[in-house]
Scaffold this motif. Structure first.
Motif, mmCIF file in Angstrom:
data_model
loop_
_atom_site.group_PDB
_atom_site.id
_atom_site.type_symbol
_atom_site.label_atom_id
_atom_site.label_comp_id
_atom_site.label_asym_id
_atom_site.label_seq_id
_atom_site.Cartn_x
_atom_site.Cartn_y
_atom_site.Cartn_z
ATOM 1 N N ALA A 100 -19.410 9.009 26.806
ATOM 2 C CA ALA A 100 -18.929 7.703 26.348
ATOM 3 C C ALA A 100 -19.397 7.404 24.921
ATOM 4 O O ALA A 100 -18.679 6.749 24.155
ATOM 5 C CB ALA A 100 -19.384 6.609 27.299
ATOM 6 N N ASP B 201 -16.864 4.303 37.240
ATOM 7 C CA ASP B 201 -16.761 3.207 38.215
ATOM 8 C C ASP B 201 -16.502 3.732 39.619
ATOM 9 O O ASP B 201 -17.081 3.240 40.587
ATOM 10 C CB ASP B 201 -15.661 2.232 37.806
ATOM 11 C CG ASP B 201 -16.052 1.367 36.617
ATOM 12 O OD1 ASP B 201 -17.274 1.288 36.328
ATOM 13 O OD2 ASP B 201 -15.155 0.801 35.975
ATOM 14 N N HIS C 259 -16.568 6.066 22.242
ATOM 15 C CA HIS C 259 -16.606 4.612 22.383
ATOM 16 C C HIS C 259 -15.800 3.966 21.246
ATOM 17 O O HIS C 259 -15.872 4.416 20.097
ATOM 18 C CB HIS C 259 -18.056 4.111 22.353
ATOM 19 C CG HIS C 259 -18.196 2.720 22.840
ATOM 20 N ND1 HIS C 259 -17.956 1.633 22.024
ATOM 21 C CD2 HIS C 259 -18.510 2.225 24.055
ATOM 22 C CE1 HIS C 259 -18.135 0.530 22.709
ATOM 23 N NE2 HIS C 259 -18.475 0.854 23.957
ATOM 24 N N GLN D 107 -14.683 5.620 31.755
ATOM 25 C CA GLN D 107 -15.177 4.406 32.397
ATOM 26 C C GLN D 107 -14.666 4.301 33.836
ATOM 27 O O GLN D 107 -15.414 3.961 34.743
ATOM 28 C CB GLN D 107 -14.742 3.172 31.596
ATOM 29 C CG GLN D 107 -15.299 1.878 32.121
ATOM 30 C CD GLN D 107 -16.810 1.805 32.025
ATOM 31 O OE1 GLN D 107 -17.401 2.252 31.050
ATOM 32 N NE2 GLN D 107 -17.444 1.267 33.040
ATOM 33 N N TRP E 51 -21.994 10.537 31.878
ATOM 34 C CA TRP E 51 -21.122 9.443 31.441
ATOM 35 C C TRP E 51 -21.602 8.864 30.115
ATOM 36 O O TRP E 51 -20.804 8.639 29.210
ATOM 37 C CB TRP E 51 -21.070 8.358 32.516
ATOM 38 C CG TRP E 51 -20.345 7.145 32.055
ATOM 39 C CD1 TRP E 51 -19.000 6.999 31.874
ATOM 40 C CD2 TRP E 51 -20.933 5.911 31.660
ATOM 41 N NE1 TRP E 51 -18.720 5.742 31.411
ATOM 42 C CE2 TRP E 51 -19.894 5.043 31.275
ATOM 43 C CE3 TRP E 51 -22.241 5.442 31.618
ATOM 44 C CZ2 TRP E 51 -20.125 3.750 30.837
ATOM 45 C CZ3 TRP E 51 -22.465 4.148 31.196
ATOM 46 C CH2 TRP E 51 -21.421 3.325 30.803
#
Length: 177
Positions: free
Chosen positions: A138, A164, A142, A160, A134
């Motif tokens: 990311a 989660d 980003h 994201q 991740w």
């Protein structure tokens, strides 16, 4: 005069494990041509057919990887069958509460599997590998790194959300014990 053969039971037949007789055990070989492993994994020869192939574990996995349960059904029939299967098998999903299985062996939900696919990981990935994947993905998309790029922002939101889902599942597993 022939001497009687001494028994291995020593008068206590339960001391010997079940199925430990000295006779040869009959083993069914894998139905895959050229394979000499034991064929103990049944697989259907055709949809709705009682006939079965018997493969070793490796060849059963290969055979089942391309199996399409919904082949030949239109979209509505496939959705109805999937709904019925999910309803009928919901008891198996409830059993994951008891923690009888670990990750990667069927205990992950469909949402978790999709999240792992988004991160490019296998089903048996541990949480450290999830966190690492991740972070690496990311960093590339980003919004602070690529400002104004709407596609990168959407990709970041997808990553994201996947993280989660997996983080919450890991927390639930830890909480259960």
């Amino acid at each position: 005069m022939a001497r009687p053969r001494r028994s291995n039971d020593w008068g206590f037949p339960r001391w010997r494990s079940y199925g430990s007789t000295s006779e040869a055990a009959q083993v069914r070989l894998c139905d895959r041509h050229g394979c000499t492993e034991a064929g103990n994994c049944p697989a259907p020869k055709a949809p709705n057919s009682p006939d079965r192939w018997y493969f070793c574990q490796n060849h059963a996995a290969e055979y089942n990887s391309k199996w399409d349960y919904f082949a030949g059904l239109d979209e509505a029939e496939a959705a109805e069958r999937a709904k019925n299967e999910q309803r009928d098998n919901s008891g198996f999903a409830e059993s994951t509460y008891y923690g009888w299985t670990g990750s990667g062996d069927g205990s992950r939900s469909a949402d978790e599997m999709r999240a792992l696919e988004v991160l490019g990981l296998e089903a048996d990935a541990d949480f450290d590998a999830i966190k690492k994947a991740w972070r690496n993905k990311a960093k590339e998309v980003h919004p602070d790194v690529r400002p104004g790029d709407e596609q990168a922002a959407q990709e970041f939101l997808k990553l994201q959300l996947a993280y989660d889902v997996l983080r919450q599942a890991e927390e639930r597993r830890e909480w259960r014990g």
